[in-house]
Design a protein around this motif. Structure first.
Motif, PDB file in Angstrom:
ATOM      1  N   UNK A   2      -2.126   7.719 -13.754  1.00  0.00           N
ATOM      2  CA  UNK A   2      -1.618   7.918 -12.392  1.00  0.00           C
ATOM      3  C   UNK A   2      -0.105   8.025 -12.406  1.00  0.00           C
ATOM      4  N   UNK A   3       0.435   8.924 -11.632  1.00  0.00           N
ATOM      5  CA  UNK A   3       1.887   9.002 -11.469  1.00  0.00           C
ATOM      6  C   UNK A   3       2.345   7.822 -10.627  1.00  0.00           C
ATOM      7  N   UNK A   4       3.504   7.264 -10.974  1.00  0.00           N
ATOM      8  CA  UNK A   4       4.014   6.134 -10.184  1.00  0.00           C
ATOM      9  C   UNK A   4       5.107   6.615  -9.237  1.00  0.00           C
ATOM     10  N   UNK A  33      -4.956   8.731  -3.551  1.00  0.00           N
ATOM     11  CA  UNK A  33      -5.393   7.791  -4.582  1.00  0.00           C
ATOM     12  C   UNK A  33      -4.916   8.154  -5.993  1.00  0.00           C
ATOM     13  N   UNK A  34      -4.374   9.364  -6.159  1.00  0.00           N
ATOM     14  CA  UNK A  34      -3.939   9.777  -7.497  1.00  0.00           C
ATOM     15  C   UNK A  34      -2.570   9.232  -7.888  1.00  0.00           C
ATOM     16  N   UNK A  35      -1.943   8.513  -6.978  1.00  0.00           N
ATOM     17  CA  UNK A  35      -0.615   7.979  -7.275  1.00  0.00           C
ATOM     18  C   UNK A  35      -0.637   6.466  -7.116  1.00  0.00           C
ATOM     19  N   UNK A  36       0.240   5.810  -7.884  1.00  0.00           N
ATOM     20  CA  UNK A  36       0.358   4.364  -7.715  1.00  0.00           C
ATOM     21  C   UNK A  36       1.707   4.088  -7.043  1.00  0.00           C
ATOM     22  N   UNK A  37       1.658   3.566  -5.828  1.00  0.00           N
ATOM     23  CA  UNK A  37       2.861   3.424  -4.999  1.00  0.00           C
ATOM     24  C   UNK A  37       3.475   2.025  -5.078  1.00  0.00           C
ATOM     25  N   UNK A  38       4.793   1.968  -4.963  1.00  0.00           N
ATOM     26  CA  UNK A  38       5.513   0.716  -4.733  1.00  0.00           C
ATOM     27  C   UNK A  38       6.385   0.944  -3.515  1.00  0.00           C
ATOM     28  N   UNK A  39       6.333   0.008  -2.580  1.00  0.00           N
ATOM     29  CA  UNK A  39       7.190   0.101  -1.404  1.00  0.00           C
ATOM     30  C   UNK A  39       8.340  -0.871  -1.643  1.00  0.00           C
ATOM     31  N   UNK A  40       9.540  -0.354  -1.876  1.00  0.00           N
ATOM     32  CA  UNK A  40      10.676  -1.216  -2.175  1.00  0.00           C
ATOM     33  C   UNK A  40      11.542  -1.350  -0.918  1.00  0.00           C
ATOM     34  N   UNK A  41      11.366  -2.457  -0.204  1.00  0.00           N
ATOM     35  CA  UNK A  41      12.114  -2.681   1.037  1.00  0.00           C
ATOM     36  C   UNK A  41      13.440  -3.340   0.695  1.00  0.00           C
ATOM     37  N   UNK A  42      14.529  -2.809   1.219  1.00  0.00           N
ATOM     38  CA  UNK A  42      15.843  -3.398   0.966  1.00  0.00           C
ATOM     39  C   UNK A  42      16.384  -3.942   2.281  1.00  0.00           C
ATOM     40  N   UNK A  43      16.517  -5.257   2.357  1.00  0.00           N
ATOM     41  CA  UNK A  43      17.055  -5.858   3.572  1.00  0.00           C
ATOM     42  C   UNK A  43      18.572  -5.903   3.481  1.00  0.00           C
ATOM     43  N   UNK A  44      19.229  -5.129   4.331  1.00  0.00           N
ATOM     44  CA  UNK A  44      20.680  -4.992   4.275  1.00  0.00           C
ATOM     45  C   UNK A  44      21.338  -5.998   5.230  1.00  0.00           C
ATOM     46  N   UNK A  45      21.110  -7.272   4.971  1.00  0.00           N
ATOM     47  CA  UNK A  45      21.749  -8.308   5.781  1.00  0.00           C
ATOM     48  C   UNK A  45      21.347  -8.314   7.239  1.00  0.00           C
ATOM     49  N   UNK A  46      20.064  -8.106   7.527  1.00  0.00           N
ATOM     50  CA  UNK A  46      19.604  -8.097   8.926  1.00  0.00           C
ATOM     51  C   UNK A  46      19.801  -9.456   9.569  1.00  0.00           C
ATOM     52  N   UNK A  47      20.037  -9.440  10.894  1.00  0.00           N
ATOM     53  CA  UNK A  47      20.202 -10.683  11.628  1.00  0.00           C
ATOM     54  C   UNK A  47      18.941 -11.051  12.411  1.00  0.00           C
ATOM     55  N   UNK A  48      17.920 -10.218  12.331  1.00  0.00           N
ATOM     56  CA  UNK A  48      16.693 -10.542  13.065  1.00  0.00           C
ATOM     57  C   UNK A  48      15.603 -10.978  12.076  1.00  0.00           C
ATOM     58  N   UNK A 106       2.587  13.801   1.221  1.00  0.00           N
ATOM     59  CA  UNK A 106       1.614  14.504   0.370  1.00  0.00           C
ATOM     60  C   UNK A 106       2.126  15.873  -0.078  1.00  0.00           C
ATOM     61  N   UNK A 107       2.730  16.597   0.880  1.00  0.00           N
ATOM     62  CA  UNK A 107       3.270  17.921   0.575  1.00  0.00           C
ATOM     63  C   UNK A 107       4.394  17.824  -0.465  1.00  0.00           C
ATOM     64  N   UNK A 108       5.271  16.811  -0.291  1.00  0.00           N
ATOM     65  CA  UNK A 108       6.399  16.644  -1.205  1.00  0.00           C
ATOM     66  C   UNK A 108       5.916  16.319  -2.611  1.00  0.00           C
ATOM     67  N   UNK A 109       4.923  15.446  -2.707  1.00  0.00           N
ATOM     68  CA  UNK A 109       4.386  15.072  -4.014  1.00  0.00           C
ATOM     69  C   UNK A 109       3.761  16.286  -4.699  1.00  0.00           C
ATOM     70  N   UNK A 110       3.047  17.083  -3.905  1.00  0.00           N
ATOM     71  CA  UNK A 110       2.388  18.266  -4.472  1.00  0.00           C
ATOM     72  C   UNK A 110       3.422  19.227  -5.046  1.00  0.00           C
ATOM     73  N   UNK A 111       4.537  19.377  -4.358  1.00  0.00           N
ATOM     74  CA  UNK A 111       5.578  20.307  -4.833  1.00  0.00           C
ATOM     75  C   UNK A 111       6.165  19.820  -6.164  1.00  0.00           C
ATOM     76  N   UNK A 112       6.439  18.517  -6.261  1.00  0.00           N
ATOM     77  CA  UNK A 112       6.993  17.996  -7.521  1.00  0.00           C
ATOM     78  C   UNK A 112       5.978  18.128  -8.655  1.00  0.00           C
TER      79      UNK A 112
END
Ligand code: UDP
Ligand code: MG
Length: 317
Positions: A2-4, A33-48, A106-112
Motif C-alpha cells: 500500500x502507498x502511504x 482502501x489502497x492507501x494507508x493514511x496518517x492524519x498529522x494534526x499540528x496545533x499551532x498554539x491554539x487557545x481553545x 482521490x483525483x489527486x492521488x490518481x494523478x500522482x
C-alpha cells in the motif's frame, strides 16, 4: 504494498471546524482502501479546545497523530513541522476549515499514481465570498510577484497540494527562517499538475487573516523571493544623481550669465523634501532586507513542540 500518505493539517483555534473536517476526511480515507493514511494534526498554539480534541482523536484513531507547539508560530511553521515529520510516499497539506475540499483527494492521488507528475496542486478559480477589495489586492500581488521574482506563483494557488517524497525532501532542505510556501513550492520546480476548483467558504469558525495581516504577508513574499525593490532603489538613486548633476550645471551657467544666485526658496524646499522622502523610502527598502537577514543569521528555531503523540519526535527545529 500500500502507498502511504500523510495529510498535514495546521490548526489554530479550530475546535469548531476540526470535527467536521475529521468526519469528511474519514469518509474519503475509507473510500480509498489502497492507501494507508496518517492524519498529522499540528496545533499551532491554539487557545481553545483544539489540543484536547487532538488528544481525543489520536487515542481513538490510530491513524491520527498530532504535534503541539509551545505557542503560535504561524501556519508556515506548522506546515514546516508537518513536512519535517512526515515520512510517507505522498504528503499533502490541508486546511482544517474545509476550504481545501477532501473530496479532491482521490483525483489527486490518481494523478500522482500515473507517475507523470511529482505534485498535484489546487487553485481557486473564483473568489466568491471574499471582499472585493481583498480580491483586487490579491490579483495585483500575483501579477507583481511573478514579474519581479523567479518563484512562479500561480494566481489563486492554495497551499493544498499532494506531493511525492522527493519534493517534500527539497522543501525540508529549504530551511530558511522567513518562509513563504507559495514561493518555495514554485522555486523548487518539479512537475506540477494544477487542479482548478470553485472557492468554498469556511465550514465554521473565522479566518485568521486580517487585511493588514495579508498585506504584510504579501510584502514578506516579495522581499523573500525578489531583489527587485533593491534594484529599484539603486535605479532611483542613479536617476536622482543625474537630475542633480543637470541642475547644478543649469545653476552654475545661469549664475555666470545672469549673476542672480538667490531666489526660488519654495522650489528648493520642495526638492529637499522630495529627495528626503525618496531617501527614506530607499532606506526602508534596504531595512526590510536587513531585517530578514538579521532573522536569518540568528538561526532561531522555526518551531518548538511542547507535546506530541509520538514521543520520539524532534522537538525543536
Ligand atoms: N493557521 C495556523 N496558524 C495560524 C493561522 C492559521 O495553523 O497562525 C491554520 C488554520 O487553522 C487553518 C489554515 O491555517 O487550518 C488556514 O487559515 P485560515 O482559514 O484562517 O486562512 P484563509 O483560509 O482565510 O486564508
Ligand atoms: Mg480558510
Amino acid at each position: 504494498m500500500k502507498r502511504t500518505v500523510t495529510l498535514i493539517v495546521p490548526c489554530y483555534n479550530e475546535e469548531e471546524s476540526l470535527p467536521i473536517f475529521y468526519r469528511a476526511v474519514c469518509e474519503v480515507m475509507e473510500s480509498l482502501p489502497d492507501y494507508s493514511f496518517t492524519l498529522l494534526l499540528v496545533n499551532d498554539g491554539s487557545r481553545d479546545g483544539t489540543l484536547a480534541l487532538m488528544r481525543e482523536l489520536s487515542t481513538a484513531d490510530t491513524r491520527v497523530q498530532y504535534l503541539s507547539f509551545s505557542r503560535n508560530f504561524g501556519k508556515e511553521a506548522a506546515m514546516y513541522a508537518g513536512f519535517c515529520n512526515a515520512k510517507t510516499d505522498y504528503v499533502a497539506v490541508m486546511d482544517a476549515d474545509m476550504q481545501d475540499p477532501p473530496s479532491l483527494l482521490p483525483q489527486m492521488l490518481a494523478i500522482l499514481d500515473e507517475g507523470e507528475y511529482d505534485s498535484v496542486a489546487t487553485r481557486r478559480v473564483t473568489r466568491e465570498g471574499e471582499p472585493p477589495i481583498r480580491s483586487l489586492f490579491a490579483r495585483a500581488f500575483y501579477r507583481l510577484i511573478n514579474r519581479i521574482s523567479d518563484a512562479d506563483v500561480v494566481d489563486g494557488a492554495r497551499d493544498f497540494r499532494l506531493m511525492k517524497r522527493e519534493m517534500v525532501e527539497a522543501i525540508v532542505a529549504m530551511c530558511e527562517y522567513n518562509r513563504f510556501s507559495k514561493g518555495i513550492f514554485g522555486w523548487i520546480g518539479f512537475k506540477t499538475k494544477w487542479l482548478p476548483y470553485k472557492n468554498v467558504e469556511r465550514a465554521a469558525g473565522e479566518t485568521k487573516w486580517s487585511f493588514w495581516g495579508l498585506f504584510k504577508y504579501s510584502i514578506d513574499g516579495i522581499v523573500n523571493f525578489s531583489q527587485a525593490p533593491l534594484s529599484i532603489a539603486s535605479m532611483a538613486g542613479l536617476v536622482f544623481t543625474l537630475i542633480a548633476f543637470l541642475m547644478i550645471l543649469f545653476i552654475v551657467v545661469r549664475k555666470l550669465i545672469f549673476g542672480d544666485p538667490v531666489a526660488g526658496w519654495a522650489s528648493t524646499i520642495c526638492i529637499i523634501l522630495f529627495i528626503g522622502g525618496v531617501q527614506l523610502l530607499c532606506m526602508g527598502i534596504i531595512g526590510q532586507y536587513l531585517a530578514k537577514t538579521y532573522m536569518e543569521v540568528k538561526r532561531r528555531p522555526h518551531y518548538i513542540i511542547a507535546e506530541s503523540s509520538d514521543e520520539r519526535v524532534e522537538r525543536v527545529r
